[in-house]
Motif scaffolding. Structure first.
Motif, PDB file in Angstrom:
ATOM      1  N   ALA A 174       0.805  -1.236   0.000  1.00  0.00           N
ATOM      2  CA  ALA A 174       0.000   0.000   0.000  1.00  0.00           C
ATOM      3  C   ALA A 174       0.829   1.273   0.000  1.00  0.00           C
ATOM      4  N   SER A 175       1.990   1.254   0.675  1.00  0.00           N
ATOM      5  CA  SER A 175       2.704   2.533   0.836  1.00  0.00           C
ATOM      6  C   SER A 175       4.156   2.341   1.278  1.00  0.00           C
ATOM      7  N   PRO A 176       5.067   3.206   0.765  1.00  0.00           N
ATOM      8  CA  PRO A 176       6.449   3.166   1.254  1.00  0.00           C
ATOM      9  C   PRO A 176       6.559   3.647   2.693  1.00  0.00           C
ATOM     10  N   THR A 177       5.475   4.216   3.222  1.00  0.00           N
ATOM     11  CA  THR A 177       5.531   4.719   4.605  1.00  0.00           C
ATOM     12  C   THR A 177       5.266   3.616   5.628  1.00  0.00           C
ATOM     13  N   HIS A 178       5.095   2.371   5.168  1.00  0.00           N
ATOM     14  CA  HIS A 178       4.864   1.266   6.106  1.00  0.00           C
ATOM     15  C   HIS A 178       6.123   0.409   6.256  1.00  0.00           C
ATOM     16  N   HIS A 179       6.587   0.269   7.491  1.00  0.00           N
ATOM     17  CA  HIS A 179       7.589  -0.766   7.784  1.00  0.00           C
ATOM     18  C   HIS A 179       6.905  -1.827   8.636  1.00  0.00           C
ATOM     19  N   VAL A 180       6.828  -3.036   8.127  1.00  0.00           N
ATOM     20  CA  VAL A 180       6.092  -4.090   8.826  1.00  0.00           C
ATOM     21  C   VAL A 180       7.051  -5.120   9.412  1.00  0.00           C
ATOM     22  N   ILE A 181       6.905  -5.331  10.724  1.00  0.00           N
ATOM     23  CA  ILE A 181       7.702  -6.352  11.407  1.00  0.00           C
ATOM     24  C   ILE A 181       6.858  -7.625  11.456  1.00  0.00           C
TER      25      ILE A 181
END
Ligand SMILES: NC(=O)c1ccc[n+]([C@@H]2O[C@H](COP(=O)([O-])OP(=O)(O)OC[C@H]3O[C@@H](n4cnc5c(N)ncnc54)[C@H](OP(=O)(O)O)[C@@H]3O)[C@@H](O)[C@H]2O)c1
Length: 261
Positions: free
Chosen positions: A30-37
């Motif tokens: 959805a977005s480069p603003t998401h960092h998912v652990i």
């Protein structure tokens, strides 16, 4: 592992499989603003999930931590890793859950209750408690508790509801308890009490009956037209994106729907 200051740091428990895995995919695409652990109790399964997500070359970024929600040591270690690597947590998605076939349709035994509550209730409660100091450092802290319509007490008591009669007693009781965790977290977030994360937004989210490894034969579910777990992930993405902020503190479903407790 590092993330940019603009990125939202998002932890998905049970992120290696099913709804959790699709949620990681939806958030990173959805977005480069998401960092998912990706929280995974089994590091080898988690590594496969991480590779598979990274191979999609989504704009968002990912990392992996070992996280067994039934182990306090594992939860504390995960807290220490997130604190060291990111210094904060913006979104906690308490997704990990189990639903073993009941041994008795009416009355669960003590061991069965303990096993299910350890994962579905004690796990998210302790994960939430331990992660609150990191959530407190977020400008917009959010928690999604992945529940089930089977945890709705009103639904159980309504004989006209299609899931009223489903007999998964220990699982149903565990999700009803998880819903109370949502209500408890919400009201504490509204108070001035110290040691809590003021203003935290929290939801119970029912992902719908979807095809995963949980609750019944995968092929049978697919052949009978049961929805894909990507539809559940879309619902969680909408919460992260702020599209369900009008329903904060409530029991919500996919496609903008809500449910009675
Ligand atoms: N599928 C549905 O129709 C449905 C409907 C309503 C609600 N839900 C809820 O949705 C959530 C996700 O379920 P799912 O359908 O995606 O099931 P799933 O495919 O079986 O995935 C469950 C995930 O939870 C993880 N998990 C289980 N115990 C754990 C523990 N002790 N610590 C950390 N991770 C653990 C699993 O890890 P492993 O891979 O290591 O087992 C897996 O990653 C659950 O909370 C479930 O109750 C599902």
């Amino acid at each position: 592992m590092s993330a940019t200051a603009e990125q939202q740091i998002i932890l998905v428990t049970g992120g290696n499989n099913g709804i959790g895995f699709d949620t990681v995919a939806a958030l990173t695409s959805a977005s480069p603003t998401h960092h998912v652990i990706i929280g995974s109790r089994n590091l080898s399964k988690g590594t496969s999930a991480l590779s598979s997500i990274r191979a999609k070359h989504h704009p968002g970024t990912t990392s992996l931590i070992q996280l067994d929600v039934t182990s306090d040591t594992s939860i504390q270690d995960a807290f220490a890793c997130i604190e060291r690597d990111f210094g904060r947590l913006d979104v906690l998605i308490n997704n990990a859950g189990i639903c073993p076939e009941p041994k008795d349709a009416a009355w669960p035994g003590r061991e069965e209750m303990r096993e299910i509550f350890e994962t579905n209730v004690f796990g998210p409660t302790v994960v939430t408690k331990v992660m609150l100091p990191l959530l407190s450092k977020s400008k917009d802290p959010r928690i999604v508790n992945v529940t089930s319509s089977l945890g709705s007490i009103s639904t159980r008591l309504d004989p006209t509801d299609v899931v009223s009669g489903a007999n998964y007693p220990a699982y149903r009781m565990s999700k009803a308890s998880l819903n109370m965790l949502t209500a408890f977290t919400y009201t504490l977030g509204q108070s001035e009490q110290s040691g809590h994360c003021k203003g935290v937004k929290v939801w119970s989210f029912c992902p719908g009956y979807v095809v995963t490894d949980l609750g019944g034969d995968r092929e049978l579910k697919t052949s009978t037209g049961v929805d894909s777990s990507e539809t559940s992930a879309k619902g969680i993405l909408e919460i992260v994106q702020g599209k369900r902020d009008g329903d904060v503190g409530r029991f919500v479903e996919r496609e903008g729907r809500s449910r009675v407790w």
